[in-house]
Design a protein around this motif. Structure first.
Motif, PDB file in Angstrom:
ATOM      1  N   GLN A 149       3.946  -5.965   6.776  1.00 19.42           N
ATOM      2  CA  GLN A 149       3.168  -6.091   5.546  1.00 19.42           C
ATOM      3  C   GLN A 149       1.949  -6.999   5.770  1.00 19.42           C
ATOM      4  O   GLN A 149       0.838  -6.646   5.391  1.00 19.42           O
TER       5      GLN A 149
ATOM      6  N   ALA B  85      -0.611  -5.183   7.717  1.00 20.45           N
ATOM      7  CA  ALA B  85      -0.980  -3.872   7.155  1.00 20.45           C
ATOM      8  C   ALA B  85      -0.700  -2.732   8.140  1.00 20.45           C
ATOM      9  O   ALA B  85      -1.546  -1.874   8.374  1.00 20.45           O
TER      10      ALA B  85
ATOM     11  N   ARG C 179       0.475   0.584   8.742  1.00 17.54           N
ATOM     12  CA  ARG C 179       0.613   1.721   7.831  1.00 17.54           C
ATOM     13  C   ARG C 179       1.350   2.900   8.447  1.00 17.54           C
ATOM     14  O   ARG C 179       1.860   3.748   7.735  1.00 17.54           O
ATOM     15  N   SER C 180       1.331   2.994   9.775  1.00 20.33           N
ATOM     16  CA  SER C 180       2.026   4.085  10.446  1.00 20.33           C
ATOM     17  C   SER C 180       2.632   3.542  11.731  1.00 20.33           C
ATOM     18  O   SER C 180       2.194   2.512  12.245  1.00 20.33           O
TER      19      SER C 180
END
Length: 145
Positions: free
Chosen positions: A105, A108, A110-111
């Motif tokens: 988190q 960041a 994201r994948s």
């Protein structure tokens, strides 16, 4: 003579001072006496990751992954092979986004899989997607240069 590098032990997390000219001499940890570089990515939890990031003088290449991720599992042996080629100039580590969601988190992520390269505690490059070992090595060397 240049100041020694700080190398965090992948086994016990002790911070070792190693002259840069001695990195290739298979240095051992002063605390646990295990090799500081074994040609394998070190699995790190959130606390250990933050310590390595904070204390390491050499760049850290992180594989952010998860156990349920097929491409992550496919890339695991490739990342292992890249570790044999890139160490001792880079530390390769694996961080499970399932076990360390706070890091994912904060950064960041994201994948997955996502590779991120850090120097001096700061992210300097990121690449998403599974890659073969030769591509990981080429990307990491280019980004760390």
């Amino acid at each position: 003579m240049a100041d020694p590098l700080q190398i965090v032990c992948p086994h016990c997390d002790a911070v070792n001072r190693v002259p840069a000219t001695r990195l290739a001499d298979a240095p051992s940890c002063g605390a646990c006496h295990k090799p500081l570089f074994a040609g394998h990515p070190a699995p790190l939890d959130e606390e250990r990751f933050r310590k390595h990031l904070r204390a390491s003088s050499i760049p850290i290449l992180v594989d952010f992954w998860a156990s349920w991720c097929g491409p992550c599992r496919m890339m695991a042996p490739e990342f292992e092979a890249a570790a044999r080629e890139l160490e001792p100039n880079l530390r390769l580590v694996k961080v499970s986004t399932e076990e360390a969601p706070g890091i994912a988190q904060d950064l960041a992520i994201r994948s997955i899989p996502t590779l991120a390269l850090f120097r001096g505690g700061k992210e300097i490059a990121r690449q998403a997607g599974a890659m073969p070992a030769r591509q990981i090595v080429a990307w990491a060397r280019g980004a760390a240069a």
